[in-house]
Design a protein around this motif. Sequence first.
Motif, mmCIF file in Angstrom:
data_model
loop_
_atom_site.group_PDB
_atom_site.id
_atom_site.type_symbol
_atom_site.label_atom_id
_atom_site.label_comp_id
_atom_site.label_asym_id
_atom_site.label_seq_id
_atom_site.Cartn_x
_atom_site.Cartn_y
_atom_site.Cartn_z
ATOM 1 N N MET A 129 0.830 -1.202 0.000
ATOM 2 C CA MET A 129 0.000 0.000 0.000
ATOM 3 C C MET A 129 0.866 1.254 0.000
ATOM 4 O O MET A 129 0.587 2.216 -0.731
ATOM 5 C CB MET A 129 -0.926 -0.012 1.224
ATOM 6 N N ARG A 133 0.984 4.106 -3.022
ATOM 7 C CA ARG A 133 0.730 5.528 -2.766
ATOM 8 C C ARG A 133 1.939 6.385 -3.176
ATOM 9 O O ARG A 133 1.788 7.437 -3.801
ATOM 10 C CB ARG A 133 0.435 5.746 -1.282
ATOM 11 N N TRP A 163 -8.790 -0.746 -9.754
ATOM 12 C CA TRP A 163 -10.136 -0.766 -9.198
ATOM 13 C C TRP A 163 -11.075 -1.679 -9.986
ATOM 14 O O TRP A 163 -12.202 -1.920 -9.554
ATOM 15 C CB TRP A 163 -10.702 0.650 -9.123
ATOM 16 N N LEU A 174 -6.317 -4.912 -0.537
ATOM 17 C CA LEU A 174 -5.714 -3.602 -0.779
ATOM 18 C C LEU A 174 -6.782 -2.516 -0.863
ATOM 19 O O LEU A 174 -6.645 -1.443 -0.260
ATOM 20 C CB LEU A 174 -4.899 -3.632 -2.068
ATOM 21 N N ARG A 175 -7.827 -2.789 -1.612
ATOM 22 C CA ARG A 175 -8.887 -1.778 -1.746
ATOM 23 C C ARG A 175 -9.526 -1.483 -0.392
ATOM 24 O O ARG A 175 -9.795 -0.324 -0.065
ATOM 25 C CB ARG A 175 -9.933 -2.254 -2.757
ATOM 26 N N PHE A 178 -7.062 0.657 1.639
ATOM 27 C CA PHE A 178 -7.035 2.055 1.193
ATOM 28 C C PHE A 178 -8.283 2.796 1.677
ATOM 29 O O PHE A 178 -8.197 3.941 2.132
ATOM 30 C CB PHE A 178 -6.954 2.119 -0.331
ATOM 31 N N LYS A 179 -9.433 2.156 1.578
ATOM 32 C CA LYS A 179 -10.680 2.812 1.986
ATOM 33 C C LYS A 179 -10.713 3.051 3.494
ATOM 34 O O LYS A 179 -11.142 4.109 3.957
ATOM 35 C CB LYS A 179 -11.877 1.981 1.534
ATOM 36 N N SER A 181 -8.192 3.505 5.436
ATOM 37 C CA SER A 181 -7.220 4.539 5.795
ATOM 38 C C SER A 181 -7.675 5.932 5.374
ATOM 39 O O SER A 181 -7.169 6.935 5.880
ATOM 40 C CB SER A 181 -5.871 4.230 5.140
ATOM 41 N N ARG A 183 -7.039 7.101 2.534
ATOM 42 C CA ARG A 183 -5.995 7.609 1.626
ATOM 43 C C ARG A 183 -5.915 6.701 0.409
ATOM 44 O O ARG A 183 -5.187 5.721 0.386
ATOM 45 C CB ARG A 183 -4.642 7.667 2.343
ATOM 46 N N LEU A 184 -6.684 7.034 -0.606
ATOM 47 C CA LEU A 184 -6.677 6.252 -1.833
ATOM 48 C C LEU A 184 -5.477 6.636 -2.693
ATOM 49 O O LEU A 184 -4.952 7.746 -2.582
ATOM 50 C CB LEU A 184 -7.964 6.501 -2.617
ATOM 51 N N PRO A 185 -5.015 5.740 -3.572
ATOM 52 C CA PRO A 185 -3.956 6.108 -4.514
ATOM 53 C C PRO A 185 -4.387 7.319 -5.323
ATOM 54 O O PRO A 185 -5.542 7.434 -5.731
ATOM 55 C CB PRO A 185 -3.816 4.855 -5.391
#
Length: 241
Positions: A129, A133, A163, A174-175, A178-179, A181, A183-185
Amino acid sequence: MTFSFQSRTRLLIGEAAAGRLAQARVIVFGVGGVGSWCVEGLVRSGVRHVTIVDQDRVCASNVNRQLMATAMTIGQVKVDALKEHLLEISPEAEIDARHEAFNADTAATFDIGSYDYVIDAIDSLQDKMLLIRTACDARVRLYSSMGAARKLDPTRIRVAEFWKVTGCPLARSLRQGFKRSGRLPSRKFKCVYSDELLDNSGTPDEPRANGSMVHITAVFGFTLAGLVIQDIVSRTADAEP
């Protein structure tokens, strides 16, 4: 025309694209079953500036699928064994072998923005992750490997935008990460994946180990290399008058 191990490459893609391959700077994180074959494909195709990053040493269980893993290299540092092999292919290549992990403590030392391409073949979810980023924020071209274990059918290996990857537990995790956190890419990026997922039939020799085979991991790795090569060839064609 210079006749060398690159002559067939130049015959197919032309001098201009071959020249751009030679100039490209690529960094590959993780040189195991996927990453080692990716690097092999890049160097044999004429990429001369490659940084390889991995903290592990070759062990016996690597021999079934990792390029540099043989009975003779068990115990050696992976990036060192791979570098030696790569220089036998292309003595003029500049191979920077970094025997370390990419993580929160080391990320700033890699200067990701100085590379043209970043290849993600990391296993650790949190480190993966972070790399995604970091590469997206640096606006370099990123290609990422999803899970290559527990698969047997190479015809189910695909490329998709992150995605849009389906059927891959690693991509799903991973998705979700990210959600959670928040903080998406910051950019879209392509992934190599397969929607096949088999059960292990044997008894693992180490905790949380999954079965994997070279005809799958190598296709993942060569596909990642192919994405870099295709992008360079395409950009060369677009730049021509």
